[in-house]
Design a protein around this motif. Sequence first.
Motif, mmCIF file in Angstrom:
data_model
loop_
_atom_site.group_PDB
_atom_site.id
_atom_site.type_symbol
_atom_site.label_atom_id
_atom_site.label_comp_id
_atom_site.label_asym_id
_atom_site.label_seq_id
_atom_site.Cartn_x
_atom_site.Cartn_y
_atom_site.Cartn_z
ATOM 1 N N TYR A 255 -10.656 40.743 -39.139
ATOM 2 C CA TYR A 255 -9.605 40.249 -38.252
ATOM 3 C C TYR A 255 -8.254 40.667 -38.820
ATOM 4 N N THR A 256 -7.276 40.847 -37.923
ATOM 5 C CA THR A 256 -5.955 41.314 -38.354
ATOM 6 C C THR A 256 -4.854 40.393 -37.843
ATOM 7 N N TYR A 257 -3.726 40.397 -38.590
ATOM 8 C CA TYR A 257 -2.535 39.673 -38.124
ATOM 9 C C TYR A 257 -1.307 40.533 -38.402
ATOM 10 N N TYR A 262 -0.027 46.196 -33.588
ATOM 11 C CA TYR A 262 -1.105 45.565 -32.820
ATOM 12 C C TYR A 262 -2.044 44.836 -33.778
ATOM 13 N N ASP A 264 -5.115 41.206 -34.001
ATOM 14 C CA ASP A 264 -5.833 40.114 -33.335
ATOM 15 C C ASP A 264 -4.940 38.877 -33.208
ATOM 16 N N TYR A 265 -4.115 38.647 -34.212
ATOM 17 C CA TYR A 265 -3.195 37.497 -34.211
ATOM 18 C C TYR A 265 -1.782 38.039 -34.404
#
Length: 487
Positions: A255-257, A262, A264-265
């Motif tokens: 998951y990415t932030y 761009y 996921d969070y």
Amino acid sequence: MSILKDILYKVPIDAVTGNTSVSVNALCFDSREVSLNDVFVAIRGVESDGHRFIEAAVHQGAVAVICEEMPSSVVNGVTYVQVTDTHAALAIMASNYYGNPSVNIRLVGVTGTNGKTTIATLLYQLFRRAGFKVGLLSTVKVLVNDKEYKATHTTPDPLTINYYLDLMTMEGVEYCFMEVSSHGIAQKRTTGLHFTGGIFTNLTHDHLDYHKTFAEYRDVKKSFFDQLPKSAFALTNTDDKNGLVMIQNTVAKKYTYALKSYADYRAKILENQLNGLLLKIGDNEVWVKLIGQFNAYNMLAIYAAAVLLGLEEMEVLRLLSELDSVQGRFQYFISEGKITTIIDYSHTPDSLKNVLETINSIRTGNEELITVVGCGGDRDKTKRPVMGAIAAALSTKVIFTSDNPRTEDPDVIIGEMEKGVEPQNFKKTLSITDRKQAIKAACQMAKENDIILVAGKGHETYQEINGVRRDFDDFKIAETLMKELRK
């Protein structure tokens, strides 16, 4: 009492002399602490090699020795187990000795150069506020629910980690948030632990006295994610150029932030003031008490991790708005004379730059920004001129001073910081070796609405000079001096 072969479960063994079915009392890696029927693990450290103390450990009653090289002579009745890596062996054995407590807790590790303490501590606070039983293993403290224990290292030794995790399981702890340092990973202190998730913050210049190259430092951090199980999540900051590198080989769920790319969070800073941030996270706005872009990243990582751990999104946003800043991390007070004094742990070029840029983004330009800063002794020397340059470029006035000189001459350290100052900024700088006097000078210089930043030590309540620790708390000293001078 435990059986040696049970404690050795999953430890890769090269050779054994003696009986592994013997009963053992405790594990030790310091020969001075060995008692009757203990296991001594010979660790090769930076300063000493535990193999030199095998004979002493046996003399004190060790019933078993774990080593990378068999001693030239062995003692009858003592079991010798040869392994390739005693650091890794100690970590696995520590988990086994305490009954693998990390399996019974949802353990989340936070790694990166900056933000580890803030994210781990605020996740602890958030989950406590949500009604859970929670543990914290951080630079500042160890918490088991509301009971506090003193921390000695960012990532403690494996025996200490598993001791506290075991204590947490006995106290019914459901979640534990843990800072994971590069030293801790390199020395295999987290080997054998079962992580539910890992969080990557950022990667900047630090600890090159230990890791030698930036690539080695990066790869050590990456190895933490490489070892996560399939059942875990790996959450990374994609605005950092090493963010995706961290998770490229992990089998964990990725998951990415981010604030800028761009992910996921995602979050956006709508307002940045001295009393907080207005953030837009996804489609919702939330006001938080922390300030600065670096804290926007921290809050987003906390939000993402909490959601990944099963909390409801709106509940997480509500809890975020209640969180307070962490001790020594952009901790501030405003004196009667309307002077703002900020205490921050910024001890790397990047963290110092972040804090100064944050303060400058909030300033109107009419106030002066007076920075008090030093660099630690017996640590990475290459960052000293860089930090000197950053402090002088981004402050109105700078006072170079002593940090924790340890065994080095503080005047030499200050001289190395001064070398980085650009010629046009020379007139902004002043050097006062005594840290208390440096803080006092800043307090005397400051006028109404000015801002003082005391950087480098943050939460630390001591100063280490010539190997001796003396009581020294930047926040308390600054607060006391400001009251005395403004009477």
